[in-house]
Scaffold this active site. Structure first.
Site, PDB file in Angstrom:
ATOM      1  N   ASN A 173       8.209  -5.218  -0.700  1.00 23.16           N
ATOM      2  CA  ASN A 173       7.989  -4.103   0.216  1.00 23.16           C
ATOM      3  C   ASN A 173       6.499  -4.084   0.545  1.00 23.16           C
ATOM      4  O   ASN A 173       5.679  -3.651  -0.265  1.00 23.16           O
ATOM      5  CB  ASN A 173       8.419  -2.778  -0.424  1.00 23.16           C
ATOM      6  N   PRO A 202       0.794  -1.222   0.000  1.00 17.30           N
ATOM      7  CA  PRO A 202       0.000   0.000   0.000  1.00 17.30           C
ATOM      8  C   PRO A 202       0.834   1.284   0.000  1.00 17.30           C
ATOM      9  O   PRO A 202       1.894   1.340   0.619  1.00 17.30           O
ATOM     10  CB  PRO A 202      -0.803  -0.109   1.295  1.00 17.30           C
ATOM     11  N   ASN A 203       0.341   2.247  -0.738  1.00 17.59           N
ATOM     12  CA  ASN A 203       0.941   3.589  -0.822  1.00 17.59           C
ATOM     13  C   ASN A 203       2.303   3.590  -1.503  1.00 17.59           C
ATOM     14  O   ASN A 203       3.083   4.533  -1.355  1.00 17.59           O
ATOM     15  CB  ASN A 203       1.061   4.219   0.581  1.00 17.59           C
ATOM     16  N   ARG A 226      13.603   4.872  12.297  1.00 19.19           N
ATOM     17  CA  ARG A 226      12.409   5.725  12.410  1.00 19.19           C
ATOM     18  C   ARG A 226      11.821   5.599  13.813  1.00 19.19           C
ATOM     19  O   ARG A 226      10.727   5.080  14.014  1.00 19.19           O
ATOM     20  CB  ARG A 226      11.427   5.375  11.292  1.00 19.19           C
ATOM     21  N   HIS A 230      12.647  -2.189   2.173  1.00 20.53           N
ATOM     22  CA  HIS A 230      12.110  -0.890   2.592  1.00 20.53           C
ATOM     23  C   HIS A 230      12.951   0.209   1.968  1.00 20.53           C
ATOM     24  O   HIS A 230      14.185   0.104   1.903  1.00 20.53           O
ATOM     25  CB  HIS A 230      12.124  -0.734   4.113  1.00 20.53           C
ATOM     26  N   TYR A 267      11.127   8.883   1.241  1.00 25.82           N
ATOM     27  CA  TYR A 267      11.189   7.718   0.361  1.00 25.82           C
ATOM     28  C   TYR A 267      12.000   7.950  -0.919  1.00 25.82           C
ATOM     29  O   TYR A 267      12.150   7.031  -1.720  1.00 25.82           O
ATOM     30  CB  TYR A 267       9.759   7.257   0.019  1.00 25.82           C
ATOM     31  N   ARG A 278       5.597  10.400  -3.429  1.00 23.71           N
ATOM     32  CA  ARG A 278       5.174  10.279  -2.033  1.00 23.71           C
ATOM     33  C   ARG A 278       6.318  10.674  -1.090  1.00 23.71           C
ATOM     34  O   ARG A 278       7.371  10.014  -1.089  1.00 23.71           O
ATOM     35  CB  ARG A 278       4.770   8.827  -1.747  1.00 23.71           C
ATOM     36  N   GLU A 335      12.731  -8.966   2.287  1.00 26.00           N
ATOM     37  CA  GLU A 335      11.929  -7.819   2.750  1.00 26.00           C
ATOM     38  C   GLU A 335      12.656  -6.541   2.334  1.00 26.00           C
ATOM     39  O   GLU A 335      13.863  -6.409   2.552  1.00 26.00           O
ATOM     40  CB  GLU A 335      11.789  -7.903   4.284  1.00 26.00           C
ATOM     41  N   ALA A 391       3.146  -0.550   5.093  1.00 29.34           N
ATOM     42  CA  ALA A 391       2.682  -0.602   6.478  1.00 29.34           C
ATOM     43  C   ALA A 391       2.233  -2.009   6.888  1.00 29.34           C
ATOM     44  O   ALA A 391       2.255  -2.348   8.079  1.00 29.34           O
ATOM     45  CB  ALA A 391       1.546   0.398   6.670  1.00 29.34           C
TER      46      ALA A 391
HETATM   47  C1  DQA Z   1       8.137   1.440   4.020  1.00 32.95           C
HETATM   48  C2  DQA Z   1       8.201   1.681   5.533  1.00 32.95           C
HETATM   49  C3  DQA Z   1       6.847   1.455   6.162  1.00 32.95           C
HETATM   50  O1  DQA Z   1       6.921   1.696   7.563  1.00 32.95           O
HETATM   51  C4  DQA Z   1       5.814   2.390   5.567  1.00 32.95           C
HETATM   52  O2  DQA Z   1       4.549   2.120   6.102  1.00 32.95           O
HETATM   53  C5  DQA Z   1       5.792   2.346   4.084  1.00 32.95           C
HETATM   54  C6  DQA Z   1       7.054   2.281   3.360  1.00 32.95           C
HETATM   55  C7  DQA Z   1       9.483   1.776   3.333  1.00 32.95           C
HETATM   56  O3  DQA Z   1       9.642   1.349   2.212  1.00 32.95           O
HETATM   57  O4  DQA Z   1      10.314   2.485   3.900  1.00 32.95           O
HETATM   58  O5  DQA Z   1       4.746   2.456   3.457  1.00 32.95           O
HETATM   59  O6  DQA Z   1       7.891   0.065   3.795  1.00 32.95           O
END
Ligand code: DQA
Length: 164
Positions: A90, A23-24, A123, A116, A36, A31, A114, A93
């Site tokens: 990725n 998501p997102n 963070r 990110h 990011y 974004r 995984e 959240a």
């Molecule tokens: C993320 C880190 C997550 O905490 C966040 O919710 C994201 C992006 C990252 O790529 O840094 O949506 O996965």
């Protein structure tokens, strides 16, 4: 007399790798670029090429993004049916909240990295970002390099699969 080069080509193994975004993560570059980064997913193939050099032709990349948990699980189950060799994932959240995605990764038996963009461990304003439900079912994690994290994950998967 058989051509040794032809034989070498025949035995070169290729790997289908799925780059999966949760998501997102559909508008990367737009974004919150201060967190990011300003590069989009379209830059990943060139980074993989730079990291893998001549071996880049041995990885076939497929990209998929979904905002919903179910769609991500459906895509992982499809990857299993397709015989995908590895996943760079990725989960956004959902990394920190989704037992359902963790359950899926625990049974599909596809080596998964995984990914990110941000360094989630740094963070500290949001301690929940330091916890990953999927962490125990992945072979490793790459975080903190912006979109380069995906290319590094592909490189790690390629070397992992090649030596497995
Ligand atoms: C993320 C880190 C997550 O905490 C966040 O919710 C994201 C992006 C990252 O790529 O840094 O949506 O996965």
């Amino acid at each position: 007399m058989p051509n040794p080069l032809a034989r070498r080509e025949k035995t070169m193994q290729t790997y289908d790798i799925l780059i999966l975004n949760g998501p997102n993560l559909g508008s990367l570059g737009q974004r919150q670029p201060e967190i990011y980064g300003s590069l989009g997913m379209d830059t990943v193939p060139a980074m993989v090429q730079e990291l893998l050099g001549d071996n880049a032709s041995l990885v076939n990349l497929t990209f998929f993004q979904a905002n919903g948990e179910g769609a991500l699980i459906d895509r992982l189950e499809l990857a299993r049916k397709e015989g995908v060799a590895g996943v760079a994932f990725n989960a956004g959240a959902y990394t920190h909240t989704s037992l359902a995605i963790a359950d899926c990764l625990a049974w599909i038996e596809i080596p998964t990295v995984e990914v990110h963009l941000s360094n989630v461990l740094a963070r500290t304003e949001d301690p929940i970002r330091q916890h990953s439900y999927m962490g125990k079912s992945v072979i490793g994690m790459v975080a903190g390099f912006g979109v380069l994290s995906y290319a590094l994950a592909v490189q790690a998967l390629y070397l992992h699969l090649k030596t497995a």
